[in-house]
Design a protein around this motif. Structure first.
Motif, PDB file in Angstrom:
ATOM      1  N   HIS A   1       0.872  -1.169   0.000  1.00  0.00           N
ATOM      2  CA  HIS A   1       0.000   0.000   0.000  1.00  0.00           C
ATOM      3  C   HIS A   1       0.916   1.228   0.000  1.00  0.00           C
ATOM      4  CE1 HIS A   1      -3.527  -2.470   1.100  1.00  0.00           C
ATOM      5  NE2 HIS A   1      -2.689  -3.129   1.869  1.00  0.00           N
TER       6      HIS A   1
ATOM      7  N   CYS B   1      -4.757   5.742  -0.238  1.00  0.00           N
ATOM      8  CA  CYS B   1      -3.822   4.683  -0.595  1.00  0.00           C
ATOM      9  C   CYS B   1      -3.404   4.914  -2.038  1.00  0.00           C
ATOM     10  CB  CYS B   1      -4.441   3.292  -0.453  1.00  0.00           C
ATOM     11  SG  CYS B   1      -3.288   1.991  -0.946  1.00  0.00           S
TER      12      CYS B   1
ATOM     13  N   GLU C   1      -1.200   3.049  -3.837  1.00  0.00           N
ATOM     14  CA  GLU C   1      -0.612   1.884  -4.504  1.00  0.00           C
ATOM     15  C   GLU C   1      -1.753   0.921  -4.796  1.00  0.00           C
ATOM     16  OE1 GLU C   1       3.168   1.476  -4.701  1.00  0.00           O
ATOM     17  OE2 GLU C   1       2.172   0.500  -6.369  1.00  0.00           O
TER      18      GLU C   1
ATOM     19  N   CYS D   1      -3.901  -1.839  -4.717  1.00  0.00           N
ATOM     20  CA  CYS D   1      -3.721  -2.926  -3.757  1.00  0.00           C
ATOM     21  C   CYS D   1      -4.835  -3.961  -3.798  1.00  0.00           C
ATOM     22  CB  CYS D   1      -3.582  -2.352  -2.347  1.00  0.00           C
ATOM     23  SG  CYS D   1      -5.011  -1.411  -1.802  1.00  0.00           S
TER      24      CYS D   1
ATOM     25  N   HIS E   1      -9.222  -0.871  -3.837  1.00  0.00           N
ATOM     26  CA  HIS E   1      -8.127   0.073  -3.605  1.00  0.00           C
ATOM     27  C   HIS E   1      -8.640   1.515  -3.597  1.00  0.00           C
ATOM     28  CE1 HIS E   1      -4.621   2.532  -4.451  1.00  0.00           C
ATOM     29  NE2 HIS E   1      -5.138   2.870  -5.599  1.00  0.00           N
TER      30      HIS E   1
ATOM     31  N   MET F   1      -9.898   2.795  -0.399  1.00  0.00           N
ATOM     32  CA  MET F   1      -9.000   2.755   0.753  1.00  0.00           C
ATOM     33  C   MET F   1      -8.557   4.168   1.116  1.00  0.00           C
ATOM     34  SD  MET F   1      -5.735   0.329   1.418  1.00  0.00           S
ATOM     35  CE  MET F   1      -4.610   0.631   2.777  1.00  0.00           C
TER      36      MET F   1
HETATM   37 CU    CU Z   1      -4.079   0.049  -0.363  1.00  0.00          CU
END
Ligand code: CU
Length: 321
Positions: free
Chosen positions: A213, A248, A250, A252, A256, A259
Motif C-alpha cells: 500500500h 492509498c 498503490e 492494492c 483500492h 482505501m
Molecule cells: Cu491500499
C-alpha cells in the motif's frame, strides 16, 4: 530604429519576468500546504512553474509574432531564405536549458533530502515485526479474508512496538490492509481515522498486513510505500488545523479506490481530548476501532453501499469468492 528595438526588448523581458513571478506565486494549482515540509515542495514547484511560464510566454509570443509577420503574402511564390547553421544560436539554446535543468536537479534533490528523501524506506525488517502482537482478530472483506487470516498473527501492530523518534515526536504505528488504515496509539487505542496535533513533529511507523500500500496525504506533499514484512516511516510537522484525505496510492486490490480515510490536524488541546476519549472507549471495549467505523469488519455490500449512490449504481452484484 535599433534603439527602439532595444527598448522594446527590455520592456518585453521585464513584462515576461513580472508575469512569470506573479503566476508562480498565484497559480493556485496546489491544495493547502498542511505541513511544514509542504512549504519546501511548494517553493520548488512554484519556482519551476514560473520558469516554465516565462518560457511559454516567450515561445508562444515569438510563434504568434512569426505567424503574423512572416506569413505568405498574396502572389508571393518565392522560397524562404536558405539559412544553414547558426552556431551562436545553437550554443545559446543548449546552454540556457542545461543550466536551468542542472539547477532544478540540484534544488529538487535538496528539497527531496530535506523532506526525508529515501530515509523512510531504510527501516529494517527487524525483531519488532515478530514480537508485534496481534490483539485484534480482524477479518477483512470476504474477498480478502483468506489473505488476512494467514497474516493475522503478524497483523495489527501494538503501539510502541516499532521505533519511535524521541520524546518530542508523536509516534503512531500504522497498519495498512485491504482496504483500511489502522492507526495504533499508546494505551491500546486503535482508530480508523488519523488524528495529529498541530505544530508537533509526527512520525508514522508503517507496515502492511497483506500487500503493498502507500500512504499519501496530498496536503502534506508526502507519500510513502507501506510494505508487508518491513517497516517504513514518514515524518512531518502539521501546520494547518483541518481535515485532510489519507489516500492509498498503490493499487492494492479490488477496492483500492475505497482505501481512504481522514487525517485530522487538531489543536493540541483538541488532540488531548480526542486521545482521552479514544482511551476511554478502548478501555471499555479492547476490540474497538473507532472514529469512522471499521471498514475491515464490513461485508462487501456494506462497504460499497455507501459508495454506490456516488457512482450512480442502483444494485450491487457481488461475486463472493
Ligand atoms: Cu491500499
Amino acid at each position: 530604429m535599433k534603439k527602439n528595438n532595444l527598448i522594446l526588448g527590455i520592456v518585453i523581458v521585464v513584462l515576461v519576468t513580472i508575469a512569470s513571478i506573479w503566476y508562480g506565486r498565484n497559480n493556485g494549482l496546489l491544495p493547502v500546504a498542511a505541513g511544514d515540509e509542504a512549504l519546501l515542495y511548494d517553493d520548488l514547484f512554484n519556482t519551476i512553474l514560473a520558469i516554465a511560464f516565462g518560457f511559454f510566454l516567450i515561445i508562444e509570443g515569438v510563434l504568434i509574432y512569426s505567424i503574423v509577420k512572416f506569413r505568405r503574402r498574396k502572389g508571393d511564390e518565392t522560397d524562404g531564405a536558405t539559412i544553414h547553421e547558426n552556431l551562436t544560436l545553437e550554443i545559446v539554446w543548449t546552454a540556457i536549458p542545461t543550466v536551468i535543468v542542472m539547477w532544478v536537479a540540484i534544488y529538487s534533490f535538496d528539497v527531496y533530502t530535506a523532506m526525508q528523501g529515501s530515509q523512510g524506506t531504510e527501516g529494517m525488517a527487524h525483531g519488532g515485526m515478530s514480537h508485534a502482537v496481534a490483539h485484534h482478530d480482524r477479518g477483512g472483506m470476504p474477498t480478502s479474508k483468506a489473505t488476512l487470516a494467514s497474516t493475522n498473527t503478524d497483523g495489527v501492530l501494538m503501539a510502541g512496538t516499532l521505533a519511535n523518534g524521541g520524546d518530542d515526536v508523536v509516534a503512531i504505528d500504522v497498519s495498512a490492509m485491504q482496504f483500511a488504515w489502522i492507526f495504533n496509539y499508546p494505551n491500546e487505542v486503535a482508530t480508523a481515522e488519523l488524528h495529529v496535533p498541530v505544530g508537533k513533529k509526527v512520525r508514522l511507523n508503517m507496515t502492511a498486513v497483506d500487500v503493498l500500500h502507500a500512504f499519501w496525504v496530498p496536503q502534506l506533499r508526502i507519500k510513502q510505500d507501506v510494505i508487508p514484512g518491513r517497516e517504513t516511516f514518514l515524518e512531518f510537522t502539521p501546520r494547518v488545523v483541518g481535515e485532510y484525505p489519507v489516500v492509498c496510492a498503490e493499487l492494492c486490490g479490488s477496492y483500492h479506490g475505497g482505501m481512504r480515510t481522514t487525517m485530522v490536524i487538531d489543536t493540541p488541546d483538541d488532540y488531548q481530548v480526542w486521545l482521552k476519549d479514544q482511551q476511554e472507549i478502548a478501555a471499555n471495549d479492547p476490540e474497538a476501532i473507532v472514529a469512522t467505523g471499521n471498514v475491515a469488519d464490513m461485508t462487501d455490500q456494506e462497504f460499497l453501499s455507501g459508495k454506490a449512490s456516488q457512482l450512480g449504481v442502483d444494485h450491487l452484484h457481488m461475486q463472493h469468492k
